[in-house]
Design a protein around this motif. Sequence first.
Motif, mmCIF file in Angstrom:
data_model
loop_
_atom_site.group_PDB
_atom_site.id
_atom_site.type_symbol
_atom_site.label_atom_id
_atom_site.label_comp_id
_atom_site.label_asym_id
_atom_site.label_seq_id
_atom_site.Cartn_x
_atom_site.Cartn_y
_atom_site.Cartn_z
ATOM 1 N N CYS A 74 0.830 -1.204 0.000
ATOM 2 C CA CYS A 74 0.000 0.000 0.000
ATOM 3 C C CYS A 74 0.868 1.258 0.000
ATOM 4 N N ALA A 75 0.395 2.288 -0.682
ATOM 5 C CA ALA A 75 1.120 3.556 -0.759
ATOM 6 C C ALA A 75 0.867 4.400 0.486
ATOM 7 N N VAL A 76 1.919 5.009 0.987
ATOM 8 C CA VAL A 76 1.843 5.968 2.087
ATOM 9 C C VAL A 76 2.753 7.145 1.746
ATOM 10 N N MET A 77 2.568 8.250 2.442
ATOM 11 C CA MET A 77 3.427 9.406 2.197
ATOM 12 C C MET A 77 4.811 9.183 2.807
ATOM 13 N N GLN A 78 5.786 9.870 2.256
ATOM 14 C CA GLN A 78 7.141 9.761 2.753
ATOM 15 C C GLN A 78 7.355 10.716 3.934
ATOM 16 N N PRO A 79 8.311 10.414 4.801
ATOM 17 C CA PRO A 79 8.711 11.408 5.797
ATOM 18 C C PRO A 79 9.238 12.657 5.084
ATOM 19 N N SER A 80 9.045 13.790 5.682
ATOM 20 C CA SER A 80 9.408 15.053 5.022
ATOM 21 C C SER A 80 10.816 15.517 5.343
ATOM 22 N N PRO B 105 7.358 11.551 -3.375
ATOM 23 C CA PRO B 105 6.391 11.982 -2.361
ATOM 24 C C PRO B 105 5.695 10.829 -1.643
ATOM 25 N N SER B 106 5.666 9.656 -2.264
ATOM 26 C CA SER B 106 5.012 8.494 -1.645
ATOM 27 C C SER B 106 5.892 7.263 -1.798
ATOM 28 N N TRP C 146 -4.597 14.269 -5.384
ATOM 29 C CA TRP C 146 -3.745 13.088 -5.491
ATOM 30 C C TRP C 146 -2.360 13.305 -4.877
ATOM 31 N N LYS C 147 -2.349 14.023 -3.787
ATOM 32 C CA LYS C 147 -1.122 14.193 -3.028
ATOM 33 C C LYS C 147 -1.198 13.337 -1.766
#
Length: 247
Positions: A136-142, A150-151, A171-172
């Motif tokens: 599953c896609a998740v956001m990356q740490p910033s 970004p994901s 879609w962000k």
Amino acid sequence: MQRRQNRDGIVSPRERCSFLFEKAKPESGRIGQKCVGRKTFGIWKAWLNTGRNFFADSNSFLAKVCGKSRIWDMRKRMDRFIHDALGDFAKWYVTDPAAWLGKERDCVNIFALQYLTKGIDSTSAIKDVGQIRVECAVMQPSKPGTFIRPSATKDLVIWSKPSDTTWDAEWKPVNAPRAIMEWKTSRSGRGAADFDVHDVAWLTAFTEEYPKTIGFLVSTHATKSVRRCAWAMVRCGIIGKRHTVTT
């Protein structure tokens, strides 16, 4: 070993509680410096006399005061729910080294579909199978300069609701899940002594930035004669105790 006495010279929480009742004024229901109602006072005193287990008994005084017979049901905690499922999977995985052959994604799917879903009900930490996602896609740490995209796709992700995803209307990736699990499997040699370096760096960075999300590092090792399953929880950027089950 002699137990340390507290400030009142009482050597156990139960004895301390009894000591406070001795100091209490029955006519006002006062315990120490805290005033409680007569009904609550009576329940506490009755519990002391029965000698029930404070935490384990579903009919304990605390459950009665709160009106919830399952207040200490640990399956409501996401970390305990996942930990128990991993323990069951690990026992099965190492039982017979030659009985089952599977690589990393096989392990992830067997764990998710057979062991993680087994405890699902309306009162557990995971209430719907739709909360569980594989790959599953998740956001990356910033963290600047560390993660370019970004994901990222993670082995196993658990969301708060069955319909949750990481995406917004543009879609962000903006939403964080309840739990993220990263798996690694080795099939030769002695197996890695520690968890994968990239997985450690990613989960510590993510859980530090999003403290409501917990992470799990999982490592499986399988040869013809030895099998091992190890895991550790990551919370707020800190890796917890390593648990290992082996043949």
